[in-house]
Design a protein around this motif. Structure first.
Motif, PDB file in Angstrom:
ATOM      1  N   SER A 293       1.410 -29.695  16.274  1.00  0.00           N
ATOM      2  CA  SER A 293       0.795 -28.390  16.517  1.00  0.00           C
ATOM      3  C   SER A 293       1.482 -27.292  15.725  1.00  0.00           C
ATOM      4  N   SER A 294       0.700 -26.279  15.371  1.00  0.00           N
ATOM      5  CA  SER A 294       1.285 -25.077  14.760  1.00  0.00           C
ATOM      6  C   SER A 294       1.799 -24.134  15.851  1.00  0.00           C
ATOM      7  N   ASP A 295       1.683 -24.564  17.085  1.00  0.00           N
ATOM      8  CA  ASP A 295       2.265 -23.903  18.262  1.00  0.00           C
ATOM      9  C   ASP A 295       1.754 -22.462  18.452  1.00  0.00           C
ATOM     10  N   PHE A 296       2.512 -21.672  19.227  1.00  0.00           N
ATOM     11  CA  PHE A 296       1.940 -20.391  19.658  1.00  0.00           C
ATOM     12  C   PHE A 296       1.740 -19.401  18.519  1.00  0.00           C
ATOM     13  N   VAL A 297       2.572 -19.510  17.484  1.00  0.00           N
ATOM     14  CA  VAL A 297       2.382 -18.571  16.367  1.00  0.00           C
ATOM     15  C   VAL A 297       1.139 -18.940  15.558  1.00  0.00           C
ATOM     16  N   GLY A 298       0.868 -20.238  15.454  1.00  0.00           N
ATOM     17  CA  GLY A 298      -0.342 -20.687  14.750  1.00  0.00           C
ATOM     18  C   GLY A 298      -1.595 -20.269  15.503  1.00  0.00           C
ATOM     19  N   ARG A 299      -1.497 -20.331  16.828  1.00  0.00           N
ATOM     20  CA  ARG A 299      -2.639 -19.930  17.647  1.00  0.00           C
ATOM     21  C   ARG A 299      -2.901 -18.417  17.530  1.00  0.00           C
ATOM     22  N   ALA A 300      -1.804 -17.635  17.521  1.00  0.00           N
ATOM     23  CA  ALA A 300      -1.949 -16.183  17.356  1.00  0.00           C
ATOM     24  C   ALA A 300      -2.566 -15.863  15.989  1.00  0.00           C
ATOM     25  N   ARG A 301      -2.104 -16.567  14.985  1.00  0.00           N
ATOM     26  CA  ARG A 301      -2.644 -16.397  13.625  1.00  0.00           C
ATOM     27  C   ARG A 301      -4.136 -16.716  13.596  1.00  0.00           C
ATOM     28  N   ALA A 302      -4.525 -17.796  14.280  1.00  0.00           N
ATOM     29  CA  ALA A 302      -5.944 -18.188  14.308  1.00  0.00           C
ATOM     30  C   ALA A 302      -6.786 -17.126  15.028  1.00  0.00           C
ATOM     31  N   LEU A 303      -6.240 -16.544  16.093  1.00  0.00           N
ATOM     32  CA  LEU A 303      -6.974 -15.495  16.817  1.00  0.00           C
ATOM     33  C   LEU A 303      -7.184 -14.271  15.919  1.00  0.00           C
ATOM     34  N   MET A 304      -6.148 -13.905  15.173  1.00  0.00           N
ATOM     35  CA  MET A 304      -6.288 -12.776  14.232  1.00  0.00           C
ATOM     36  C   MET A 304      -7.316 -13.097  13.150  1.00  0.00           C
ATOM     37  N   GLN A 305      -7.302 -14.356  12.694  1.00  0.00           N
ATOM     38  CA  GLN A 305      -8.242 -14.755  11.645  1.00  0.00           C
ATOM     39  C   GLN A 305      -9.686 -14.678  12.159  1.00  0.00           C
ATOM     40  N   GLU A 306      -9.876 -15.038  13.436  1.00  0.00           N
ATOM     41  CA  GLU A 306     -11.211 -14.935  14.034  1.00  0.00           C
ATOM     42  C   GLU A 306     -11.669 -13.483  14.134  1.00  0.00           C
ATOM     43  N   ASP A 307     -10.732 -12.612  14.510  1.00  0.00           N
ATOM     44  CA  ASP A 307     -11.056 -11.178  14.619  1.00  0.00           C
ATOM     45  C   ASP A 307     -11.380 -10.563  13.268  1.00  0.00           C
ATOM     46  N   HIS A 308     -10.700 -11.049  12.232  1.00  0.00           N
ATOM     47  CA  HIS A 308     -10.820 -10.430  10.895  1.00  0.00           C
ATOM     48  C   HIS A 308     -11.122 -11.511   9.858  1.00  0.00           C
ATOM     49  N   PRO A 309     -12.326 -12.063   9.902  1.00  0.00           N
ATOM     50  CA  PRO A 309     -12.610 -13.169   8.969  1.00  0.00           C
ATOM     51  C   PRO A 309     -12.444 -12.776   7.503  1.00  0.00           C
ATOM     52  N   GLU A 310     -12.539 -11.478   7.222  1.00  0.00           N
ATOM     53  CA  GLU A 310     -12.467 -11.020   5.828  1.00  0.00           C
ATOM     54  C   GLU A 310     -11.018 -10.822   5.360  1.00  0.00           C
ATOM     55  N   VAL A 311     -10.055 -10.876   6.268  1.00  0.00           N
ATOM     56  CA  VAL A 311      -8.649 -10.649   5.890  1.00  0.00           C
ATOM     57  C   VAL A 311      -7.871 -11.943   6.057  1.00  0.00           C
ATOM     58  N   PHE A 312      -7.333 -12.440   4.982  1.00  0.00           N
ATOM     59  CA  PHE A 312      -6.604 -13.707   5.009  1.00  0.00           C
ATOM     60  C   PHE A 312      -5.283 -13.521   5.765  1.00  0.00           C
ATOM     61  N   GLN A 313      -5.081 -14.302   6.816  1.00  0.00           N
ATOM     62  CA  GLN A 313      -3.931 -14.107   7.697  1.00  0.00           C
ATOM     63  C   GLN A 313      -2.842 -15.159   7.427  1.00  0.00           C
TER      64      GLN A 313
END
Ligand SMILES: [Zn+2]
Length: 449
Positions: A238-258
Motif C-alpha cells: 500500500s501507498s498508505d495514508f499519504v498515498g490515500r491523501a494524494r489520491a483524494l487531492m487528485q480526485e478533487d483537482h483532476p487537472e492538477v498533477f499531485q
C-alpha cells in the motif's frame, strides 16, 4: 543569506526564458511474494492499493531537471544510480539533475541490487529485492517520462502554500518517568504513556509548491516530515495514508498533477496519534488530506523567473563500530541465522563498496527564486529539515528526504550520544555525520553557518 545564493556564479539561472513542465506517473507495484522493507517483514501477500512513481520534468534553457517520488521504502546504491541514469537518458539530461526520493512506505520494497547479488552469491535465505522486477519497473517509469515530454505544458508561475498538519507527526523520542529518553515511539504505538507524551521535535507544517501556466495550475508537490505508515508488516502492499491523501487531492483537482514527497523524517512517526489499527489509516489520511487542501487554498503565486540548480557532493563515512567492519559484515552475511540479519549485512556491504569506490552522495538543490527544493539522503532526522529552513529564513524551503537511502538513518549527534535504539541496525554512517551534513547543506544552499 538568500542573496549569497542568488549571486553565486555556480548557480546557473535561466532568466527571462520560457519554462515547460511534463508530468508522469507509472505503476511500480511489486509482485506478490516480493520482499518488503528489505526482507525485514512479511513479503507482499496482496495489493491493497498500487504503488506509483510520480514525477515532473522541468524544461528550460538549461538541461532538464527531473524530480520523482516513488512509493517504495528505499532505493539504494547501484539501484539509485540506475534510476538516475535511466531517467536522465529518458529526459535528455545529466544524472546529477535527476532527484529521486522514496516515499518510504514499509509494505513496499527496498531496492539494492548489489546487496541482492551478494545474498544470491552466498545462497543466503534472505532476499532484499528482485532485480528483474526492479529493472522492469524502472523501464516503465522511464517510458512514462519519455511519453510525457510530448505533452509538456508551459509554466510561467509558481505557488507556495503551507498548512499545519493536525495530529499526525510525533518524534520517536520521549522522556520516561525517570527523565531518561526512550526512542521507542514507533509508527504504531499502543503504550498509553508514550502516546500521552508531547509530540517532541517535528516540523508541523505541510508545504505545497505548485507550478502554473497563467491561471491554470499544472502540478502541486506536497511535502511533510513523517514516516508514512499507519500499519504494516502483514504483506498488504500500500501507498498508505499519504498515498490515500494524494489520491483524494487528485480526485478533487483532476487537472492538477499531485505529488507527495516525504520530508526528513527519520525520527518522526505517527506514533503519538496511531495505535496501528486498520481503522486509523483513513483517519490519518483524512488529516493529511485536510492539510493538503488548506495548504493548496493558502497558495500565494508569483512569476517563475529562473530555475537554478546546484549539486554538492556529500561524503559520509561508513560506520565501523562493532558488527559493522567489512569483515564482520561478511561474517554476518554468511553466518547470521536470521534471514533479515543477512539482508542487513548485505546492504551494509553494498554501501561499503560504494564508499570504497569513492562515489559520494549528491546533495542537489533546485532554486526557483522564492522557493528552494533540496533533497537529503536516507532517513535524515527532522532536525536537518529544520536546519535547512533556518539557513534560508526568507525562502520557502521544501526539504525532501529519502534520496540516496544507502545511509539508513542519518541521526544527530545528540541521538547517537543518547543511545537512540533505532540506530542499532538500520544505520550505516559513522558517528559525526551531523557536522558533515550541516556543512555540506550550508554549502549546497549557499548560506553561511
Ligand atoms: Zn524508516
Amino acid at each position: 543569506m538568500a542573496t549569497a545564493f542568488v549571486a553565486s556564479g555556480r548557480v546557473r539561472a535561466a532568466s527571462r526564458s520560457e519554462f515547460h513542465m511534463a508530468t508522469f506517473s507509472a505503476d511500480v507495484t511489486i509482485p506478490i511474494g516480493h520482499p518488503c522493507m528489505g526482507g525485514g517483514i512479511a513479503p507482499a501477500r496482496e495489493v491493497v492499493d498500487p504503488l506509483l512513481a510520480r514525477g515532473i520534468v522541468l524544461l528550460g534553457e538549461d538541461r532538464p531537471l527531473v524530480l520523482v517520488a516513488v512509493d517504495w521504502c528505499e532505493i539504494r546504491n547501484d539501484a539509485y544510480d540506475r534510476w538516475r541514469s535511466a531517467l536522465a537518458e529518458a529526459a535528455g539530461t545529466d544524472p546529477s539533475r535527476v532527484l529521486v526520493s522514496s516515499v518510504h512506505q514499509h509494505d513496499a520494497p527496498v531496492m539494492d541490487l548489489e546487496a541482492e547479488r551478494l545474498l544470491r552469491e552466498q545462497r543466503a535465505e534472505g532476499s532484499v529485492c528482485d532485480p528483474a522486477f526492479h529493472d522492469q519497473a524502472l523501464r516503465r517509469v522511464a517510458a512514462a517520462l519519455k511519453d510525457a515530454l510530448g505533452s509538456a505544458r508551459r509554466v510561467d508561475g509558481i505557488g507556495t502554500g503551507t498548512a499545519r498538519v493536525d495530529r499526525v507527526a510525533s518524534n520517536r523520542r520521549y522522556l520516561l518517568p525517570d527523565g531518561s529518553p526512550s526512542f521507542g515511539r514507533t509508527s504504531a504505538t499502543q503504550d498509553e504513556y508514550a502516546r500521552e507524551q508531547p509530540e517532541g521535535t517535528i516540523d508541523p507544517m505541510l508545504r505545497t509548491l505548485s507550478f502554473w501556466d497563467g491561471d491554470r495550475p499544472v502540478a502541486a508537490l506536497h511535502a511533510y516530515a513523517v514516516h508514512p505508515m499507519s500499519y504494516y508488516g502483514s504483506g498488504g502492499v500500500s501507498s498508505d495514508f499519504v498515498g490515500r491523501a494524494r489520491a483524494l487531492m487528485q480526485e478533487d483537482h483532476p487537472e492538477v498533477f499531485q505529488i507527495y514527497l516525504s520530508g526528513c523524517s527519520g525520527n518522526v512517526t505517527a506514533g503519538k496519534y496511531n495505535d496501528g489499527s486498520t481503522e486509523n489509516r483513513p483517519v490519518l489520511a483524512d488529516r493529511m488530506y485536510r492539510a493538503m487542501r488548506a495548504s493548496w487554498e493558502a497558495t500565494r503565486r508569483g512569476p517563475l523567473e529562473r530555475v537554478g540548480f546546484r549539486s554538492t557532493p556529500l561524503t559520509l563515512a561508513p560506520r565501523d563500530d562493532e558488527g559493522f567492519s567489512v569483515a564482520e559484515l561478511r561474517d554476518r552475511l554468511a553466518n547470521d541465522s536470521r534471514p533479515f540479519g543477512q539482508c542487513l549485512a548485505a546492504m551494509g556491504l553494498s554501501w561499503r563498496s560504494r564508499c570504497e569506490q569513492g562515489r559520494p552522495i549528491d546533495l542537489p538543490v533546485i532554486d526557483l527564486g522564492p522557493a528552494v527544493i533540496l533533497l537529503l539522503p536516507g532517513e535524515s532526522y527532522v532536525e536537518y529539515q529544520l536546519l535547512a529552513q533556518r539557513l534560508l529564513p526568507d525562502r520557502f524551503v521544501m526539504a525532501v528526504g529519502y534520496g540516496e537511502c544507502a545511509t539508513g538513518y542519518v541521526p544527530t549527534d545528540r541521538a547517537v550520544a543518547e543511545g537512540d535504539t533505532n540506530l542499532l541496525d538500520w544505520c550505516w554512517v559513522a558517528p559525526g555525520a551531523e557536522a558533515v551534513l550541516a556543512e555540506t547543506m550550508a554549502k549546497a544552499i549557499g548560506a553561511k553557518t
